[in-house]
Motif scaffolding. Structure first.
Motif, short mmCIF file in Angstrom:
data_model
loop_
_atom_site.label_atom_id
_atom_site.label_comp_id
_atom_site.label_asym_id
_atom_site.label_seq_id
_atom_site.Cartn_x
_atom_site.Cartn_y
_atom_site.Cartn_z
N VAL A 93 1.58 -9.39 3.71
CA VAL A 93 0.78 -8.76 4.85
C VAL A 93 0.65 -7.23 4.81
N THR A 94 1.71 -6.37 4.29
CA THR A 94 1.42 -5.03 4.15
C THR A 94 0.27 -4.75 3.17
N ALA A 95 0.08 -5.45 1.99
CA ALA A 95 -1.05 -5.29 1.14
C ALA A 95 -2.27 -5.64 2.00
N ALA A 96 -2.38 -6.67 2.73
CA ALA A 96 -3.45 -7.08 3.37
C ALA A 96 -4.06 -6.03 4.34
N MET A 97 -3.05 -5.46 5.19
CA MET A 97 -3.06 -4.35 6.03
C MET A 97 -3.85 -3.14 5.33
N GLY A 98 -3.41 -2.98 4.17
CA GLY A 98 -4.03 -1.91 3.46
C GLY A 98 -5.41 -1.79 3.09
N PHE A 99 -6.25 -3.21 3.40
CA PHE A 99 -7.63 -3.07 3.38
C PHE A 99 -8.28 -2.50 4.77
N VAL A 100 -7.40 -2.36 5.52
CA VAL A 100 -7.71 -1.69 6.99
C VAL A 100 -7.49 -0.35 7.05
N PHE A 101 -6.13 0.06 6.76
CA PHE A 101 -5.78 1.32 6.65
C PHE A 101 -5.79 2.40 5.84
N GLY A 102 -6.01 1.67 4.43
CA GLY A 102 -6.01 2.60 3.46
C GLY A 102 -5.55 1.89 2.23
N ILE A 103 -6.34 2.28 0.86
CA ILE A 103 -5.87 1.71 -0.26
C ILE A 103 -4.53 1.87 -0.75
N TRP A 104 -3.88 3.08 -0.59
CA TRP A 104 -2.64 3.19 -0.84
C TRP A 104 -1.62 2.20 -0.31
N LEU A 105 -1.80 1.62 0.84
CA LEU A 105 -1.07 0.52 1.14
C LEU A 105 -1.21 -0.70 0.53
#
Length: 133
Positions: A93-105
């Motif tokens: 989920v953290t990796a998927a949310m990274g597409f919204v909040f930033g590539i570093w995530l």
């Protein structure tokens, strides 16, 4: 396991034939892709069951004259409960949310997923089960 492997392999071959007929008849790439993946699934499971059936030999339920007592005893080692699937899901989920909040995530979540999957795979090697004698 040989019978189950043959059934799954037959299903995979049947789905492959249907995929070919569907491709030539309908020219639909989506349905053809789904049927091709179904073919792969059937052949993958069937091949695994046939390979495993050759390795472990006949089971009591495969023998026509087997008794109920023939199936008694240890069936194998099953892992106890683990917290790693929860952490794998949270990392995904953290990796998927990274597409919204930033590539570093995405990078952080992906690294955590790989770490926790590795921990899950090698969990029994790090903490081997204690016999219940």
């Amino acid at each position: 396991m040989k019978v189950e492997g043959i059934i799954f392999s037959f299903f995979g071959i049947f789905a492959g034939v249907v995929a070919l007929v569907y491709w030539f008849w309908a020219k639909d790439p989506t349905g053809t892709a789904a049927l091709t993946l179904t073919t792969g699934l059937g052949l993958l499971v069937g091949g695994y069951l046939i390979f495993t059936g050759r390795r472990i030999g006949m089971r009591p339920q495969d023998l026509p004259d087997a008794e109920i007592a023939d199936g008694a005893g240890e069936l194998g080692h099953f892992t106890p409960g683990s917290y790693y699937p929860f952490f794998i899901g949270a990392s995904a989920v953290t990796a998927a949310m990274g597409f919204v909040f930033g590539i570093w995530l995405v990078v952080l979540g992906g690294a955590l997923v790989v770490t926790f999957v590795t921990c899950l795979v090698f969990e029994n090697f790090w903490h081997p089960p204690i016999p219940e004698d």
